[in-house]
Design an enzyme around this catalytic site. Structure first.
Site, mmCIF file in Angstrom:
data_model
loop_
_atom_site.group_PDB
_atom_site.id
_atom_site.type_symbol
_atom_site.label_atom_id
_atom_site.label_comp_id
_atom_site.label_asym_id
_atom_site.label_seq_id
_atom_site.Cartn_x
_atom_site.Cartn_y
_atom_site.Cartn_z
ATOM 1 C CB CYS A 112 28.199 21.708 -15.897
ATOM 2 S SG CYS A 112 27.244 23.091 -16.492
ATOM 3 C CG HIS A 253 26.039 19.365 -13.973
ATOM 4 N ND1 HIS A 253 26.019 20.414 -13.085
ATOM 5 C CD2 HIS A 253 25.470 19.834 -15.123
ATOM 6 C CE1 HIS A 253 25.475 21.472 -13.675
ATOM 7 N NE2 HIS A 253 25.140 21.145 -14.907
ATOM 8 C CG ASN A 283 22.749 23.879 -14.259
ATOM 9 O OD1 ASN A 283 23.849 23.922 -13.710
ATOM 10 N ND2 ASN A 283 22.595 23.508 -15.515
HETATM 11 N N1 ACO Z 1 8.093 28.234 -19.243
HETATM 12 C C1 ACO Z 1 7.060 27.867 -20.036
HETATM 13 N N2 ACO Z 1 7.223 27.390 -21.277
HETATM 14 C C2 ACO Z 1 8.471 27.267 -21.742
HETATM 15 C C3 ACO Z 1 9.599 27.626 -20.965
HETATM 16 C C4 ACO Z 1 9.362 28.137 -19.675
HETATM 17 N N3 ACO Z 1 10.370 28.503 -18.844
HETATM 18 N N4 ACO Z 1 10.709 27.399 -21.690
HETATM 19 C C5 ACO Z 1 10.303 26.898 -22.875
HETATM 20 N N5 ACO Z 1 8.968 26.829 -22.903
HETATM 21 C C6 ACO Z 1 8.118 26.347 -23.981
HETATM 22 C C7 ACO Z 1 8.779 26.435 -25.342
HETATM 23 O O1 ACO Z 1 8.616 27.722 -25.891
HETATM 24 C C8 ACO Z 1 8.023 25.383 -26.115
HETATM 25 O O2 ACO Z 1 6.803 25.924 -26.518
HETATM 26 P P1 ACO Z 1 6.221 25.560 -27.995
HETATM 27 O O3 ACO Z 1 5.996 24.075 -27.954
HETATM 28 O O4 ACO Z 1 4.978 26.382 -28.055
HETATM 29 O O5 ACO Z 1 7.281 25.960 -28.949
HETATM 30 C C9 ACO Z 1 7.708 24.325 -25.058
HETATM 31 O O6 ACO Z 1 7.853 24.971 -23.774
HETATM 32 C C10 ACO Z 1 8.631 23.132 -25.111
HETATM 33 O O7 ACO Z 1 9.960 23.605 -25.227
HETATM 34 P P2 ACO Z 1 11.165 22.634 -25.298
HETATM 35 O O8 ACO Z 1 12.439 23.430 -25.372
HETATM 36 O O9 ACO Z 1 10.922 21.602 -26.342
HETATM 37 O O10 ACO Z 1 11.038 21.972 -23.861
HETATM 38 P P3 ACO Z 1 11.761 20.702 -23.333
HETATM 39 O O11 ACO Z 1 10.765 19.727 -22.898
HETATM 40 O O12 ACO Z 1 12.867 20.254 -24.232
HETATM 41 O O13 ACO Z 1 12.467 21.268 -22.020
HETATM 42 C C11 ACO Z 1 14.599 22.052 -21.236
HETATM 43 C C12 ACO Z 1 13.403 22.348 -22.123
HETATM 44 C C13 ACO Z 1 14.158 21.953 -19.796
HETATM 45 C C14 ACO Z 1 15.619 23.183 -21.374
HETATM 46 C C15 ACO Z 1 15.217 20.702 -21.709
HETATM 47 O O14 ACO Z 1 15.480 20.722 -23.069
HETATM 48 C C16 ACO Z 1 16.456 20.381 -20.972
HETATM 49 O O15 ACO Z 1 16.416 20.021 -19.812
HETATM 50 N N6 ACO Z 1 17.627 20.494 -21.632
HETATM 51 C C17 ACO Z 1 18.887 20.285 -20.976
HETATM 52 C C18 ACO Z 1 19.372 21.605 -20.649
HETATM 53 C C19 ACO Z 1 20.285 21.588 -19.486
HETATM 54 O O16 ACO Z 1 20.017 20.990 -18.464
HETATM 55 N N7 ACO Z 1 21.387 22.261 -19.673
HETATM 56 C C20 ACO Z 1 22.298 22.407 -18.684
HETATM 57 C C21 ACO Z 1 23.468 21.496 -18.895
HETATM 58 S S1 ACO Z 1 24.854 22.378 -19.284
HETATM 59 C C22 ACO Z 1 25.129 23.347 -18.013
HETATM 60 O O17 ACO Z 1 24.753 23.018 -16.937
HETATM 61 C C23 ACO Z 1 25.814 24.686 -18.200
#
Ligand code: ACO
Length: 326
Positions: A112, A253, A283
């Site tokens: 990215c 980004h 994204n």
């Molecule tokens: N729908 C419903 N529930 C979900 C989903 C979904 N799509 N995905 C995960 N969950 C659940 C998980 O299983 C977890 O359940 P549990 O508590 O029973 O175990 C719960 O939701 C919370 O999961 P987390 O991973 O802790 O959720 P978080 O609040 O951290 O959000 C996210 C996840 C959105 C991926 C966040 O960590 C994030 O934004 N990370 C940055 C990732 C990113 O933007 N990467 C891109 C940059 S690099 C690039 O662009 C190539």
């Protein structure tokens, strides 16, 4: 200041729209979860067309808008984490399709941060008097890499491409005022796509898997971005001899609305200075900054003479910030 002018921008988004509700039909997720955690409402998915096809569309638009011929191009760079193949470079396919016979072409793999790394690379190549015009495109078909049975990543990404025609124009003030590019290779396993697997034995097993699926430690990437992006923006501003308050707009980004809001808050800057473009697109990795830039230019929110911060961050893990006079 490093001279560099973004002469024109253009983008291309594939037609097929996939709304959050459509994803909820094929995996255990919901519109509410996706919107509150990411700010994404829908994304576009490329059917049949590969990364080079999207990039070719962008290149053709750029040439048309700039009124220059393909033969006037000296260099073509494609930033992508979803190339058509490991070889040839996607940029080479674009070069061939355009018949840009005077240009050489290569890809940049910086996820990215690819478009920002590409701008910095282009600025260096443009110091060579033999190079007049550079085409830089960020293009992704991430839908072919995403593990569609993994709801934690599949909901985040979209396909698209966008780019810029770059040159040096001594009549204007346009250029790179400051920069900060960093790679944190110790975190290389935080985000991997199409990771290859070496053979385990010889003669090889015919059914052995050669690639591992898309994998991201979302929490690690989130923490990395919210900590390192503010630092990089500060370092780039310092390099430019400017304060954060002197930046007109921060084009980050478009990974996740929550990340961008958190960065604005950490820097104590108004969110209005951080335009958002991910609700409709998701994204799009290397394409997200040029897609946003093109959109802001079309809507006249970005105009000549403004000071912009462009910051990409992602797999590698990589970060790249440029402070530019547009
Ligand atoms: N729908 C419903 N529930 C979900 C989903 C979904 N799509 N995905 C995960 N969950 C659940 C998980 O299983 C977890 O359940 P549990 O508590 O029973 O175990 C719960 O939701 C919370 O999961 P987390 O991973 O802790 O959720 P978080 O609040 O951290 O959000 C996210 C996840 C959105 C991926 C966040 O960590 C994030 O934004 N990370 C940055 C990732 C990113 O933007 N990467 C891109 C940059 S690099 C690039 O662009 C190539």
């Amino acid at each position: 200041m490093e001279e560099l002018k973004i002469i024109q921008t253009a983008g291309f988004i594939p037609e097929k729209e996939v709304k959050n509700a459509d994803l909820a039909q094929i995996m255990s997720t919901s519109d509410e979860w996706i919107q509150t955690r990411t700010g994404i409402k829908k994304r576009h998915i490329s059917l049949q067309a590969n990364t080079s096809d999207l990039c070719i569309k962008v290149a053709q638009k750029l040439l048309e808008k700039s009124q220059i011929s393909a033969q006037m191009l000296d260099l073509i760079i494609v930033a992508t984490m979803s190339p058509d193949s490991t070889t040839p470079a996607t940029a080479a396919i674009v070069q061939g399709a355009l018949n840009a016979k005077n240009a050489y072409a290569f890809d940049i793999s910086a996820a990215c941060a690819g478009f920002v790394y590409g701008l910095k690379t282009a600025a260096n190549f443009l110091k060579d008097p033999k190079i007049k015009y550079v085409l830089l495109i960020g293009g992704e078909v991430l839908s072919k890499l995403v593990a569609w049975d993994d709801r934690s990543t599949a909901v985040l990404f979209g396909d698209g491409a966008a780019g810029a025609l770059l040159a040096i124009d001594q009549q204007t003030e346009s250029g790179i005022l400051g920069s900060d590019l960093k790679t944190f290779g110790q975190f290389n396993t935080s985000l991997t796509a199409a990771k290859t697997q070496p053979l385990s034995e010889f003669p090889p097993k015919t059914n052995e898997k050669r690639y591992t699926p898309f994998m991201m430690d979302g929490r690690a990437v989130y923490n990395f971005a919210t900590e390192q992006v503010p630092r990089s923006l500060r370092d780039a501003c310092q390099d430019a001899g400017l304060s954060l308050a002197e930046i007109d707009l921060f084009l980050l980004h478009q990974a996740n609305e929550r990340i961008i809001k958190s960065i604005a808050k950490r820097l104590d800057l108004p969110l209005a200075k951080f335009p958002l473009g991910l609700a409709e697109l998701g994204n799009t990795s290397a394409a997200s900054i040029p897609l946003l830039l093109d959109d802001l230019i079309q809507s006249k929110k970005v105009t000549r003479g403004q000071t912009l911060a462009l910051c990409g961050f992602g797999g590698g893990l990589t970060i790249g910030t440029l402070i530019i006079k547009f």
